[in-house]
Design a protein around this motif. Sequence first.
Motif, PDB file in Angstrom:
ATOM      1  N   THR A 166       0.848  -1.186   0.000  1.00 36.08           N
ATOM      2  CA  THR A 166       0.000   0.000   0.000  1.00 36.08           C
ATOM      3  C   THR A 166       0.890   1.245   0.000  1.00 36.08           C
ATOM      4  N   GLU A 167       0.293   2.424  -0.200  1.00 34.28           N
ATOM      5  CA  GLU A 167       1.099   3.628  -0.375  1.00 34.28           C
ATOM      6  C   GLU A 167       1.477   4.304   0.935  1.00 34.28           C
ATOM      7  N   ASN A 168       0.620   4.182   1.953  1.00 38.72           N
ATOM      8  CA  ASN A 168       0.858   4.934   3.179  1.00 38.72           C
ATOM      9  C   ASN A 168       0.140   4.277   4.347  1.00 38.72           C
ATOM     10  N   LEU A 169       0.250   4.907   5.522  1.00 37.53           N
ATOM     11  CA  LEU A 169      -0.339   4.365   6.738  1.00 37.53           C
ATOM     12  C   LEU A 169      -1.847   4.184   6.615  1.00 37.53           C
ATOM     13  N   GLN A 170      -2.531   5.197   6.081  1.00 33.78           N
ATOM     14  CA  GLN A 170      -3.985   5.113   5.984  1.00 33.78           C
ATOM     15  C   GLN A 170      -4.419   3.929   5.124  1.00 33.78           C
ATOM     16  N   GLN A 171      -3.813   3.782   3.940  1.00 27.98           N
ATOM     17  CA  GLN A 171      -4.166   2.673   3.060  1.00 27.98           C
ATOM     18  C   GLN A 171      -3.841   1.334   3.699  1.00 27.98           C
ATOM     19  N   SER A 172      -2.719   1.273   4.411  1.00 30.39           N
ATOM     20  CA  SER A 172      -2.317   0.028   5.059  1.00 30.39           C
ATOM     21  C   SER A 172      -3.325  -0.387   6.127  1.00 30.39           C
ATOM     22  N   LEU A 173      -3.746   0.570   6.949  1.00 34.55           N
ATOM     23  CA  LEU A 173      -4.715   0.264   8.000  1.00 34.55           C
ATOM     24  C   LEU A 173      -6.051  -0.179   7.405  1.00 34.55           C
ATOM     25  N   LEU A 174      -6.492   0.508   6.353  1.00 38.13           N
ATOM     26  CA  LEU A 174      -7.753   0.138   5.709  1.00 38.13           C
ATOM     27  C   LEU A 174      -7.674  -1.268   5.117  1.00 38.13           C
ATOM     28  N   HIS A 175      -6.526  -1.583   4.533  1.00 32.92           N
ATOM     29  CA  HIS A 175      -6.367  -2.912   3.945  1.00 32.92           C
ATOM     30  C   HIS A 175      -6.364  -3.983   5.032  1.00 32.92           C
ATOM     31  N   GLN A 176      -5.725  -3.688   6.160  1.00 32.34           N
ATOM     32  CA  GLN A 176      -5.725  -4.642   7.268  1.00 32.34           C
ATOM     33  C   GLN A 176      -7.142  -4.837   7.814  1.00 32.34           C
ATOM     34  N   LEU A 177      -7.889  -3.742   7.921  1.00 33.98           N
ATOM     35  CA  LEU A 177      -9.258  -3.831   8.412  1.00 33.98           C
ATOM     36  C   LEU A 177     -10.147  -4.651   7.473  1.00 33.98           C
ATOM     37  N   SER A 178      -9.876  -4.547   6.169  1.00 31.41           N
ATOM     38  CA  SER A 178     -10.717  -5.254   5.185  1.00 31.41           C
ATOM     39  C   SER A 178     -10.609  -6.764   5.330  1.00 31.41           C
ATOM     40  N   ARG A 179      -9.569  -7.241   5.987  1.00 29.16           N
ATOM     41  CA  ARG A 179      -9.388  -8.683   6.164  1.00 29.16           C
ATOM     42  C   ARG A 179     -10.044  -9.203   7.449  1.00 29.16           C
ATOM     43  N   LEU A 180     -10.567  -8.297   8.245  1.00 26.37           N
ATOM     44  CA  LEU A 180     -11.239  -8.703   9.479  1.00 26.37           C
ATOM     45  C   LEU A 180     -12.713  -8.985   9.207  1.00 26.37           C
ATOM     46  N   PRO A 181     -13.365  -9.757  10.080  1.00 29.21           N
ATOM     47  CA  PRO A 181     -14.792 -10.055   9.891  1.00 29.21           C
ATOM     48  C   PRO A 181     -15.621  -8.765   9.827  1.00 29.21           C
ATOM     49  N   ILE A 182     -16.669  -8.793   9.028  1.00 27.45           N
ATOM     50  CA  ILE A 182     -17.526  -7.617   8.856  1.00 27.45           C
ATOM     51  C   ILE A 182     -18.396  -7.434  10.101  1.00 27.45           C
ATOM     52  N   THR A 183     -18.144  -6.355  10.822  1.00 28.09           N
ATOM     53  CA  THR A 183     -18.926  -6.020  12.019  1.00 28.09           C
ATOM     54  C   THR A 183     -19.173  -4.515  12.024  1.00 28.09           C
ATOM     55  N   LEU A 184     -20.032  -4.080  12.924  1.00 28.66           N
ATOM     56  CA  LEU A 184     -20.281  -2.648  13.066  1.00 28.66           C
ATOM     57  C   LEU A 184     -19.027  -1.932  13.539  1.00 28.66           C
ATOM     58  N   ALA A 185     -18.268  -2.581  14.418  1.00 25.59           N
ATOM     59  CA  ALA A 185     -17.025  -1.987  14.914  1.00 25.59           C
ATOM     60  C   ALA A 185     -16.013  -1.815  13.780  1.00 25.59           C
ATOM     61  N   ARG A 186     -15.964  -2.796  12.859  1.00 23.51           N
ATOM     62  CA  ARG A 186     -15.027  -2.675  11.733  1.00 23.51           C
ATOM     63  C   ARG A 186     -15.438  -1.538  10.819  1.00 23.51           C
ATOM     64  N   ARG A 187     -16.738  -1.405  10.579  1.00 24.39           N
ATOM     65  CA  ARG A 187     -17.208  -0.294   9.734  1.00 24.39           C
ATOM     66  C   ARG A 187     -16.873   1.039  10.386  1.00 24.39           C
ATOM     67  N   CYS A 188     -17.036   1.125  11.710  1.00 23.68           N
ATOM     68  CA  CYS A 188     -16.697   2.347  12.434  1.00 23.68           C
ATOM     69  C   CYS A 188     -15.198   2.616  12.358  1.00 23.68           C
ATOM     70  N   ALA A 189     -14.393   1.571  12.533  1.00 15.40           N
ATOM     71  CA  ALA A 189     -12.932   1.722  12.485  1.00 15.40           C
ATOM     72  C   ALA A 189     -12.489   2.212  11.106  1.00 15.40           C
ATOM     73  N   SER A 190     -13.072   1.663  10.046  1.00 14.25           N
ATOM     74  CA  SER A 190     -12.728   2.096   8.682  1.00 14.25           C
ATOM     75  C   SER A 190     -13.079   3.565   8.479  1.00 14.25           C
ATOM     76  N   HIS A 191     -14.225   3.981   9.019  1.00 13.47           N
ATOM     77  CA  HIS A 191     -14.642   5.389   8.891  1.00 13.47           C
ATOM     78  C   HIS A 191     -13.669   6.303   9.628  1.00 13.47           C
ATOM     79  N   ILE A 192     -13.217   5.882  10.811  1.00 14.73           N
ATOM     80  CA  ILE A 192     -12.264   6.682  11.590  1.00 14.73           C
ATOM     81  C   ILE A 192     -10.949   6.824  10.830  1.00 14.73           C
TER      82      ILE A 192
END
Length: 452
Positions: A166-192
């Motif tokens: 990935t290109e930077n910290l933000q993209q890396s974190l989003l990509h890591q989150l995308s591999r976690l189970p789909i939950t409301l907390a994950r959607r909130c974390a991606s938005h943050i």
Amino acid sequence: MSENNFQLKLKQSQQLNQSMQQSLRVLQMSSQEIEREVEDWLLDNPLLEKVESDGESELPYEPPLVSAAVSQRNVSLEDSESAWENLADEEDLYAYLHKQVSEHPLTQLEAAHVHVLIDFLDEKGYLTESIEEIVDNTPLEWMLSEEDLEIALEHLRNFDPPGIATENLQQSLLHQLSRLPITLARRCASHIVMHHLDKLTPNQPKNVIRLGKLLPEFSDSVLKAALKMITGLNPYPAYGFSSGEPVSYVSPDIFVHNDGKGWQAFSNRESGPQIRINQELSDALADSEGIDSAWREKIIGAKQKIDMLAQRKNTVLRVAEYIVERQQDFFQFGEIALAPMLLKECAQHLNLAESTISRAVSNKYLACPQGLFALRYFFSHAVSGDTKEGLSANAIKSVISQLVDNEDKRKPYSDCMLHKFLHQQGIDIARRTVAKYREQLGIPPVQHRRHS
């Protein structure tokens, strides 16, 4: 009879081709790899012996050894150890990724493209160079296209560790989150991460209060779970990769200093092994009658190995001399004066194949009063400016770094302000490019740089 002659000629041609291939492989090796390779040669061929160093340096200064993790980057000779002490061993990460290529359903061509991208990752596991820049800085005969590399990048980002390429910290974190189970907390974390990452502080209770006002659709419990999820992510893809083995160190292949007539490049005699023919054994073989064919091959092989090392040293020095000739202002004034320069330009000037230049700059280092630099560092594309030749990307990064160093910490410059100042200096790049270069330099956004 004619059939036998034809077979003999075919065999000679094949041996020459193998010798050339080995010579190219030796050229690409780092000093540490050459040391190991030569040890194998010495064990295999008793006609070869190592030349012990006389301990004399060709230059009046001797830079300290620096961790091998500095490839593709420049490191101050004074700060080299502390600057990299917390970084993972990049060779382990690269080997881990290269090994995964065979584990994915890729065609032979796709696999080759993925291997190329892996070698362009930085020490944190990010791919900070654009696909266009990668195409510009690889040999023309590789026939790489941006479309093919885009496809390869998609494949690489499916590798482990999550967030790789990935290109930077933000993209890396989003990509890591995308591999976690789909939950409301994950959607909130991606938005943050997408919209409020710059607002996070080490104080979690304050984060919950602040985000609660910004994201009223999420309850405090969901916000806490999302923040905990973000905290559990790796700060960068390569985080945690360490073999536990002693850190390997590099000494520069090239020294650059000013001899009063300008900056000059010199080979470091202490970088890489020196070998020679064992004269006593060679004389004994010469005096004997009817030398065995196996010994004849040993003699030929020993001479070829010596020639390979000499040719490797000569090619690296020629490339370094070209760099110094083109970058006199850099050695005088530093990164801000770095001129754009491409591998193909060097290849044309030295009348060598572009792939040969690529191998010559791979894992080779240059030491000068400015610091220790990978040879590949000096090759970068031109970015628009008010000069005819343009500016190198690294030179523009240097300008940004200087602007930030000299800013009022109570009123730091935003990316818009940095973009404005660059434009005033005749550097015409997009604001998103300014943000990209700032992130690559490790400079936090304006909110995190403001001091009361």
